[in-house]
Scaffold this motif. Structure first.
Motif, PDB file in Angstrom:
ATOM      1  N   PRO A   1      47.686 -83.651 -34.483  1.00  8.41           N
ATOM      2  CA  PRO A   1      46.773 -83.642 -35.641  1.00  8.41           C
ATOM      3  C   PRO A   1      45.455 -84.357 -35.345  1.00  8.41           C
ATOM      4  N   LEU A   2      45.544 -85.398 -34.521  1.00  6.75           N
ATOM      5  CA  LEU A   2      44.332 -86.139 -34.167  1.00  6.75           C
ATOM      6  C   LEU A   2      43.356 -85.239 -33.405  1.00  6.75           C
ATOM      7  N   LEU A   3      43.870 -84.490 -32.443  1.00  7.93           N
ATOM      8  CA  LEU A   3      43.018 -83.562 -31.691  1.00  7.93           C
ATOM      9  C   LEU A   3      42.406 -82.519 -32.628  1.00  7.93           C
ATOM     10  N   LEU A   4      43.225 -82.030 -33.551  1.00 12.64           N
ATOM     11  CA  LEU A   4      42.726 -81.022 -34.497  1.00 12.64           C
ATOM     12  C   LEU A   4      41.574 -81.583 -35.338  1.00 12.64           C
ATOM     13  N   LEU A   5      41.776 -82.802 -35.852  1.00 20.19           N
ATOM     14  CA  LEU A   5      40.736 -83.399 -36.698  1.00 20.19           C
ATOM     15  C   LEU A   5      39.476 -83.722 -35.888  1.00 20.19           C
ATOM     16  N   MET A   6      39.678 -84.169 -34.642  1.00 20.62           N
ATOM     17  CA  MET A   6      38.521 -84.460 -33.782  1.00 20.62           C
ATOM     18  C   MET A   6      37.697 -83.200 -33.526  1.00 20.62           C
ATOM     19  N   ALA A   7      38.392 -82.105 -33.245  1.00 25.65           N
ATOM     20  CA  ALA A   7      37.682 -80.844 -32.989  1.00 25.65           C
ATOM     21  C   ALA A   7      36.946 -80.396 -34.249  1.00 25.65           C
ATOM     22  N   ARG A   8      37.602 -80.544 -35.394  1.00 26.36           N
ATOM     23  CA  ARG A   8      36.954 -80.214 -36.668  1.00 26.36           C
ATOM     24  C   ARG A   8      35.700 -81.056 -36.866  1.00 26.36           C
TER      25      ARG A   8
ATOM     26  N   ILE B   1      55.461 -76.009 -18.166  1.00 24.87           N
ATOM     27  CA  ILE B   1      54.908 -77.132 -18.945  1.00 24.87           C
ATOM     28  C   ILE B   1      53.653 -76.694 -19.714  1.00 24.87           C
ATOM     29  N   GLU B   2      52.960 -75.703 -19.176  1.00 20.53           N
ATOM     30  CA  GLU B   2      51.824 -75.146 -19.925  1.00 20.53           C
ATOM     31  C   GLU B   2      52.321 -74.610 -21.272  1.00 20.53           C
ATOM     32  N   LEU B   3      53.404 -73.814 -21.231  1.00 22.42           N
ATOM     33  CA  LEU B   3      53.942 -73.218 -22.451  1.00 22.42           C
ATOM     34  C   LEU B   3      54.563 -74.281 -23.358  1.00 22.42           C
ATOM     35  N   LYS B   4      55.413 -75.104 -22.757  1.00 23.98           N
ATOM     36  CA  LYS B   4      56.202 -76.034 -23.567  1.00 23.98           C
ATOM     37  C   LYS B   4      55.344 -77.144 -24.182  1.00 23.98           C
ATOM     38  N   THR B   5      54.347 -77.615 -23.465  1.00 20.23           N
ATOM     39  CA  THR B   5      53.572 -78.772 -23.922  1.00 20.23           C
ATOM     40  C   THR B   5      52.097 -78.478 -24.150  1.00 20.23           C
ATOM     41  N   ALA B   6      51.460 -77.810 -23.172  1.00 23.82           N
ATOM     42  CA  ALA B   6      49.994 -77.755 -23.189  1.00 23.82           C
ATOM     43  C   ALA B   6      49.427 -76.833 -24.274  1.00 23.82           C
ATOM     44  N   VAL B   7      50.074 -75.687 -24.521  1.00 23.91           N
ATOM     45  CA  VAL B   7      49.473 -74.734 -25.467  1.00 23.91           C
ATOM     46  C   VAL B   7      49.345 -75.322 -26.874  1.00 23.91           C
ATOM     47  N   LEU B   8      50.242 -76.214 -27.255  1.00 25.60           N
ATOM     48  CA  LEU B   8      50.152 -76.762 -28.608  1.00 25.60           C
ATOM     49  C   LEU B   8      48.977 -77.744 -28.727  1.00 25.60           C
ATOM     50  N   LEU B   9      48.730 -78.494 -27.658  1.00 28.45           N
ATOM     51  CA  LEU B   9      47.557 -79.372 -27.647  1.00 28.45           C
ATOM     52  C   LEU B   9      46.283 -78.526 -27.687  1.00 28.45           C
ATOM     53  N   ALA B  10      46.292 -77.447 -26.880  1.00 34.26           N
ATOM     54  CA  ALA B  10      45.152 -76.537 -26.839  1.00 34.26           C
ATOM     55  C   ALA B  10      44.916 -75.896 -28.213  1.00 34.26           C
ATOM     56  N   ALA B  11      45.994 -75.425 -28.816  1.00 33.16           N
ATOM     57  CA  ALA B  11      45.886 -74.764 -30.124  1.00 33.16           C
ATOM     58  C   ALA B  11      45.403 -75.744 -31.187  1.00 33.16           C
TER      59      ALA B  11
ATOM     60  N   LEU C   1      43.276 -78.186 -30.860  1.00 33.92           N
ATOM     61  CA  LEU C   1      41.815 -78.264 -30.741  1.00 33.92           C
ATOM     62  C   LEU C   1      41.158 -76.987 -31.257  1.00 33.92           C
ATOM     63  N   LYS C   2      41.731 -75.845 -30.888  1.00 29.89           N
ATOM     64  CA  LYS C   2      41.142 -74.570 -31.303  1.00 29.89           C
ATOM     65  C   LYS C   2      41.179 -74.415 -32.830  1.00 29.89           C
TER      66      LYS C   2
END
Lengths: 324, 324
Positions: free
Chosen positions: A44-51, A165-175, A177-178
């Motif tokens: 959520p922090l990444l999401l709010l920062m990107a916003r 690890i891209e699928l399991k962990t990274a995509v959710l962090l990426a998403a 931010l997006k």
């Protein structure tokens, strides 16, 4: 722009406002329990920062931030059943504290609730938000399935591991931010750049986790050193060691992995000896730096000033320098 | 308006177009397997019928119909783990054919896919569609939790039982009709009337299922007669019998429920004898008629002619006259 601490406070206040005080209690108590366990609230922090890159006000992104945190916690509930993990953040996992059925069903409700929060996001962007979220959610499940498959395989390549690890962990962090970018009405191009940043940073972040298990300071790490080694987990460290090892070290490694007559400490020490002999720490640090660098480069050409981006870059770098 | 058979064909053709031929196979094979098991496709059919009340074209409702069918099948995957059901439509359940972890994770992907299909619905109505779907999805989980809770309780009232089947079964039928109405741009009032029709019909439908277990023709029913009795399931029949029984019959009932020295057939026969003595069949038929009647009355004042409504009413009545 808000600083990290302020965004954390804004999010935690919003989380606190949510009530899961509903019936039947067997279904909702585990949700309250899980969400109260805390954690870094990184997504959520990444999401709010990107916003926040696209305007001071982050209110319109709070429900999406909640959605991503509830989704993440749903995956923990179900993963803990599948991995038979007894503890999470030093507390009993839901399936241990209650039972498997309750952990399945409470998890299911959390996934629906995640969509419920997501649905409250300003409807102008709802289609794009759902598409991004759905894709990530499916990929996280795929990653977990690959992770389980790898337990029964002895021929996992490093490329396959990185993909997992891209699928399991990274995509959710990426998403995360997006999603923040979409809600902030960023251009597609900006949203994709932030996604790529999150994806590469997420891979670096998981590799750092692998590194910490063997090379972290036990006191600061807060977990048993070598937990992955004891469990014969196929981490980057083990896969790289198996790739680089001479036949002698290979034999030593496999012998110690399946030797029931040695203590856990002996096992960990022997495996770390092998890692040291093969310079695995240097190898993984190179990889972490590679993905870290790739993450930063992903931001080239973004319409936001470096000055503003610094809060996200700093957070990522703090995570990569973490000792626990 | 399309007839039932045409709507079924339209839906099945759309379902067939979907591909779950993705990686990892362990995750997607169970989804293909489950969706190929067939079934009545009742929920998508209701959705398309409701859509059809407000215009001949049903194309714009096909993805929502798919969403509701995939969601329903997701609940079956997880329920079969929780209920330890070995068979579903005479085939091994996913958790039996593969394993529990795969059934959990494939189910999770199906839930996300359901939202993915839902997200493709014309965006003008998306907010209302998501709200209706989310509410029903949470309630279905609540119903399953109550059902599990009831297994460990000996004081379940008939009101509680009706509430449970309303949540576990009826709300999804109701939501299917409402979703079709929303996509057809029906008025709120019409959508709510169709919802109420589905809700009451769903309760009648589940009571009919209870009735069939004890009083259905075994050959036509296609299941072992008295399966619920053998499993000591708290159906309407048992709860009503316990309510009406003299202390003598009450003793007889509890004795036979926990007697391991009699055959299953003896148990079923004895319990049905008690039901007959207490006229339970008449009681449940009265209830079925009550909810059936309530369903029909829910449609009073709807803006659609009786003529058009007849297809939905007929389907519901066929379901209530079914022998299997």
């Amino acid at each position: 722009m808000h600083d990290v601490k302020t965004l954390q406070e804004i999010f935690n206040a919003h989380l606190k406002e949510q009530s899961f005080n509903a019936q039947p209690r067997e279904l909702y108590q585990p949700i309250e329990y899980t969400l109260a366990l805390g954690g870094k609230r990184l997504r959520p922090l990444l999401l709010l920062m990107a916003r926040n890159l696209y305007g001071h006000e982050v209110k319109d992104a709070l429900d999406a931030a909640l959605a991503i945190e509830v989704f993440h916690n749903f995956t923990l509930l179900h993963d803990d059943i599948m991995d038979q993990a007894p503890l999470r953040r030093n507390k009993p996992t839901v399936y241990k504290k209650w039972n498997t059925n309750i952990a399945i069903l409470s998890g299911d409700v959390m996934l629906v609730k995640a969509y419920d929060y997501l649905s409250k996001t300003p409807s102008k962007n709802l289609v794009a938000i759902l598409a991004t979220f759905n894709k990530a959610a499916v990929q996280v499940c795929e990653g977990q399935q690959y992770d389980m498959n790898f337990e029964n395989r002895n021929d996992v390549s490093i490329d396959e591991y990185i993909k997992m690890i891209e699928l399991k962990t990274a995509v959710l962090l990426a998403a995360s931010l997006k999603l923040g970018a979409i809600i902030g009405n960023a251009s597609n191009d900006d949203a994709e750049k932030l996604y790529a940043f999150g994806l590469n940073m997420g891979i670096a972040f998981q590799l750092q986790d692998d590194w910490l298990d063997a090379f972290g300071n036990e006191n600061e790490f807060g977990k048993q050193k070598g937990g992955d080694i004891i469990a014969n987990k196929k981490t980057y460290l083990l896969l790289k060691a198996q790739e680089l090892a001479s036949s002698e070290i290979k034999t030593k490694l496999s012998a110690v992995m399946y030797d029931n007559n040695i203590t856990a400490t002996e096992k960990v020490d022997t495996v770390i000896d092998c890692y040291n002999e093969l310079n695995i720490e240097t190898e993984i640090q190179k990889q972490i730096q590679y993905y870290n660098q790739k993450a930063i480069e992903s931001l080239n050409g973004i319409s936001v000033t470096r000055d503003k981006l610094q809060i996200i870059i700093s957070l990522a770098e703090n995570l990569l320098n973490r000792k626990s």
